[in-house]
Design a protein around this motif. Structure first.
Motif, PDB file in Angstrom:
ATOM      1  N   GLU A   1      92.123  78.082  52.682  1.00 23.20           N
ATOM      2  CA  GLU A   1      92.135  79.184  53.362  1.00 23.20           C
ATOM      3  C   GLU A   1      91.667  79.261  54.626  1.00 23.20           C
ATOM      4  OE1 GLU A   1      87.805  80.714  51.998  1.00 23.20           O
ATOM      5  OE2 GLU A   1      88.434  81.383  49.502  1.00 23.20           O
ATOM      6  N   ASN A   2      90.838  77.706  55.096  1.00 21.13           N
ATOM      7  CA  ASN A   2      90.591  77.604  56.293  1.00 21.13           C
ATOM      8  C   ASN A   2      91.629  77.724  56.823  1.00 21.13           C
ATOM      9  OD1 ASN A   2      89.737  74.855  58.995  1.00 21.13           O
ATOM     10  ND2 ASN A   2      88.431  76.475  58.684  1.00 21.13           N
ATOM     11  N   THR A   3      92.979  76.939  56.706  1.00 14.33           N
ATOM     12  CA  THR A   3      93.687  76.475  57.576  1.00 14.33           C
ATOM     13  C   THR A   3      94.822  77.989  58.155  1.00 14.33           C
ATOM     14  OG1 THR A   3      94.159  75.051  55.971  1.00 14.33           O
ATOM     15  CG2 THR A   3      95.961  74.988  58.051  1.00 14.33           C
TER      16      THR A   3
ATOM     17  N   TYR B   1      90.235  83.185  62.475  1.00 18.20           N
ATOM     18  CA  TYR B   1      88.869  84.437  63.077  1.00 18.20           C
ATOM     19  C   TYR B   1      87.652  83.544  63.290  1.00 18.20           C
ATOM     20  CZ  TYR B   1      85.804  88.011  61.618  1.00 18.20           C
ATOM     21  OH  TYR B   1      84.457  89.199  61.590  1.00 18.20           O
ATOM     22  N   HIS B   2      87.598  82.046  62.752  1.00 18.80           N
ATOM     23  CA  HIS B   2      86.159  81.277  62.596  1.00 18.80           C
ATOM     24  C   HIS B   2      86.904  80.586  63.974  1.00 18.80           C
ATOM     25  CE1 HIS B   2      89.251  77.488  61.782  1.00 18.80           C
ATOM     26  NE2 HIS B   2      88.185  76.956  61.963  1.00 18.80           N
ATOM     27  N   PHE B   3      87.671  80.356  64.719  1.00 21.10           N
ATOM     28  CA  PHE B   3      88.037  79.621  65.241  1.00 21.10           C
ATOM     29  C   PHE B   3      87.071  79.528  66.972  1.00 21.10           C
ATOM     30  CE2 PHE B   3      89.912  76.689  68.599  1.00 21.10           C
ATOM     31  CZ  PHE B   3      90.893  75.728  68.057  1.00 21.10           C
TER      32      PHE B   3
ATOM     33  N   VAL C   1      82.877  78.543  65.399  1.00 21.79           N
ATOM     34  CA  VAL C   1      83.023  76.814  64.765  1.00 21.79           C
ATOM     35  C   VAL C   1      83.543  76.488  65.945  1.00 21.79           C
ATOM     36  CG1 VAL C   1      84.067  74.984  62.910  1.00 21.79           C
ATOM     37  CG2 VAL C   1      83.315  77.366  62.009  1.00 21.79           C
ATOM     38  N   HIS C   2      84.334  76.906  66.970  1.00 18.44           N
ATOM     39  CA  HIS C   2      84.943  75.711  67.577  1.00 18.44           C
ATOM     40  C   HIS C   2      84.492  75.990  68.955  1.00 18.44           C
ATOM     41  CE1 HIS C   2      87.064  73.959  64.343  1.00 18.44           C
ATOM     42  NE2 HIS C   2      87.499  74.643  64.021  1.00 18.44           N
ATOM     43  N   LYS C   3      83.554  76.122  68.748  1.00 20.98           N
ATOM     44  CA  LYS C   3      82.937  76.460  70.427  1.00 20.98           C
ATOM     45  C   LYS C   3      83.338  75.318  71.705  1.00 20.98           C
ATOM     46  CE  LYS C   3      79.663  80.057  72.693  1.00 20.98           C
ATOM     47  NZ  LYS C   3      79.077  78.870  73.987  1.00 20.98           N
TER      48      LYS C   3
ATOM     49  N   ASP D   1      83.035  70.749  62.622  1.00 19.94           N
ATOM     50  CA  ASP D   1      82.216  71.458  62.792  1.00 19.94           C
ATOM     51  C   ASP D   1      82.735  72.834  61.108  1.00 19.94           C
ATOM     52  OD1 ASP D   1      80.573  71.050  64.541  1.00 19.94           O
ATOM     53  OD2 ASP D   1      82.197  71.373  65.767  1.00 19.94           O
ATOM     54  N   ASP D   2      84.281  72.471  61.252  1.00 25.03           N
ATOM     55  CA  ASP D   2      84.810  72.908  60.206  1.00 25.03           C
ATOM     56  C   ASP D   2      84.295  72.642  58.684  1.00 25.03           C
ATOM     57  OD1 ASP D   2      86.869  75.056  60.887  1.00 25.03           O
ATOM     58  OD2 ASP D   2      87.907  72.760  61.389  1.00 25.03           O
ATOM     59  N   GLY D   3      83.697  71.479  58.603  1.00 26.87           N
ATOM     60  CA  GLY D   3      83.055  70.648  57.415  1.00 26.87           C
ATOM     61  C   GLY D   3      82.034  71.395  57.311  1.00 26.87           C
TER      62      GLY D   3
HETATM   63 FE   LIG Z   1      89.271  75.119  61.975  1.00 28.59          FE
END
Ligand SMILES: [Fe+2]
Ligand code: FES
Lengths: 160, 425
Positions: free
Chosen positions: B206-208, B212-214, B217-219, B365-367
């Protein structure tokens, strides 16, 4: 061969200090241990000889070390929010070569992390290249060869 | 005789847990469902096993997995590639260990049966005890059907599924675009980082395709970039989209300006690659060559998600390996150009290390987010995972595919519908 006791003690003290700083997340002080051209490397392939031309887990020059510390301290990364302190110990310290300009040291480097109750050991062989600087040293290279590097790791929220 | 019926019931239950707009959390943790997934999903489709450059020289091999089954991808002396099940035909030991290497033959470590790189059983110690018992030609390592597209090698345990190119279908156009990252040189892999996380493989799948999360999560990654680059990665309000390409595949275009790396070669050199441009120019590369390399160095502006195990993710390949219902191994494979200037490949490796892998500024952070999905999925009786984002605002793309906003869950829905189809088959 006569081991220079004074050198051995100095090296040992420096490496203990470095380890203790990282366990206590004194990252700003840790950055000051470095020469500007120093490199911090956590390889994937522990047998590689040219890390610059190899994909690593981490290959940090001064700029990347700075950014890494900012990330770990910045509070924006969810993985660092829950990170607990690490515990590391150094043993089997061996001075491989020493000149007036440079001291190369190898040691066993054992780090334990506590991931929400899951205690994970990360045994490694580490190699340091130290440059004498007044009565201590600066880091020119820190290479941490994790035993599990070429199999698989888990995500890491600290500095080895 | 009960067993086969039970298995079908479990697979059907898993299929029923996928609705159009939601999937059930049991799909993340039920070990019985996981066993059926290996059979119905991984053993019944094209699974990515290697890029040709990973076995570029003769006698080079790499090991891989189809679901949980260990396989060997090897290039013979004559240049042909074989995909072999990594299991001795005597009493079943693996004949090859390690991630990759070079060998002239596979010799089983247990009793010494020796196999050629084409899998054929060549010799075995004390053969007289097999007199009239065994035809050596029938006891080679099992050879799997495999096909390649653009150097990507896929293998399958199924002899009756469609040809690879039909399976890839609408994804081929995006693979062609992605391969331009060689910057005029043949694409090659530059090594890989491996890590595991305590969670189900579909959370990674799903994550790839989750834009929406970018920014959330990746701030911290965005903060570590210069302002112009950070703006480029601020794509949720841009013109990007997610397109369902059929067969569970999807593409998520985040940065439309970076879809075709052979275009816009006259654009100004981005600030973050100014040093690279200077270095390449100092090495004597022409302005045209410098521009081509700089344009391609940061990767493509999209993620192509192929069902079930490989993603072409902006600047690298993400390969997932299911370990158990609640554990997944991820390989982040760096790529560059074969014969490209060292400075180019070095920059690509350093950019990869910056975001990817266990110590990158993005992956941990994804993990953490994936682990929390796994843990959170244990809570409550109402166990639905919502994948309905953007469903009411779907369009049809120029290629005639369903298309949603860049932060829609179009790609997840595509993957889950394919999953449902295979689990119900
Ligand atoms: Fe990510
Ligand atoms: S198991 Fe391979 S030779 Fe016996």
């Amino acid at each position: 061969m006569t081991i220079n006791n004074q050198l051995f003690n100095q090296v040992s003290e420096f490496l203990s200090t470095e380890a203790d700083m990282l366990d206590h997340r004194e990252y700003q002080d840790w950055l000051k241990l470095w020469q500007p051209d120093g490199v911090y490397i956590v390889p994937v392939d522990v047998n590689a000889d040219d890390y610059k031309n190899t994909l690593n887990v981490a290959y940090d020059d001064e700029h990347m070390r700075q950014l890494r510390v900012e990330r770990l301290e910045g509070g924006e990364a969810v993985s660092t929010a829950v990170a607990m302190p690490t515990v590391r110990s150094i043993s089997a310290l061996r001075i491989v070569s020493a000149s007036d300009d440079e001291v190369t040291v190898r040691c066993s480097y054992m780090l334990y992390e506590n991931k929400e109750g899951d205690l994970r050991p990360y045994p490694a062989k580490a190699e340091f290249v130290l440059v004498p600087n007044s009565d201590s040293f600066l880091l020119k290279k820190k290479l941490v060869k994790l035993m599990r590097a070429s199999q698989y790791l888990a995500t890491i929220s600290y500095i080895f | 005789m009960n067993k086969p019926i039970d298995k079908e019931a479990i697979a059907q239950r898993a299929a029923d847990l996928v609705l159009e707009d939601r999937v059930h959390k049991d799909l993340y943790s039920d070990p019985d469902i996981f066993e059926e997934e290996l059979d119905k999903v991984f053993n019944n489709t094209w699974v990515w096993v290697a890029h040709e450059s990973e076995v570029s020289g003769k006698n080079n091999y790499k090991t891989a997995k189809i679901g949980r089954q260990p396989v060997i991808v090897v290039r013979e002396r004559k240049g042909g590639i074989n995909v072999l099940l990594n299991r001795c035909r005597h009493r079943g030991a693996t004949v090859c260990e390690g991630n990759a290497g070079k060998t002239k033959a596979f010799t089983c470590p247990y009793h010494g049966w020796g196999y050629g790189l084409d899998g054929s059983l060549r010799a075995l110690p004390k053969p007289e005890e097999y007199e009239n018992l065994m035809d050596k030609s029938e006891f080679g390592l099992v050879k799997l059907r495999h096909e390649s597209y653009q150097g990507m090698i896929f293998a399958t345990l199924s002899d009756d599924i469609e040809p690879l190119e039909d399976f890839l279908g609408g994804a081929k156009k995006w693979i062609d675009l992605f391969m331009k990252q060689g910057a005029g040189y043949p694409l090659k892999t530059l090594g890989e980082q491996r890590f595991r996380f305590p969670g189900n493989w579909k959370i990674q799948l799903e994550n790839t395709t989750d834009a929406y999360h970018f920014p959330i999560v990746h701030k911290s990654f965005l903060s570590s970039m210069d302002e112009t680059s950070a703006e480029i990665f601020d794509f949720l309000d841009g013109d990007g989209f997610v397109e369902d390409l059929g067969n569970g595949h999807s593409v998520m275009v985040m940065i439309p300006e970076l879809v075709d790396l052979e275009e816009k070669l006259d654009d100004p050199i981005p600030e973050r690659f100014a040093d690279l441009a200077t270095e390449l120019a100092a090495e004597g590369h022409s302005d045209e060559e410098v521009r081509r390399l700089v344009r391609a160095v940061g990767g493509s502006g999209f993620n192509l998600n192929l069902f079930p195990n490989i993603s072409f993710s902006m600047a690298f390949f993400r390969n997932l390996v299911p370990i158990s219902a609640q554990e997944t191994e991820i390989h982040h494979i760096a790529i560059g150009g074969e014969g490209a200037p060292d400075a180019y490949n070095q920059k690509r490796m350093r950019l990869h290390e910056h975001f990817q892998g266990p110590m990158g500024f993005g992956t941990p952070d994804d993990g953490e987010a994936w682990e929390r999905v796994q843990r959170g999925s244990m809570a409550g009786d109402d166990g639905w995972i919502m994948v309905n984002r953007g469903m009411s605002r779907m369009k049809t793309s120029a290629d005639g595919n369903p298309q949603g906003a860049v932060c829609s869950e179009t790609g997840m829905r595509a993957a889950y519908q394919q999953y449902k189809k295979q689990m119900a088959s």
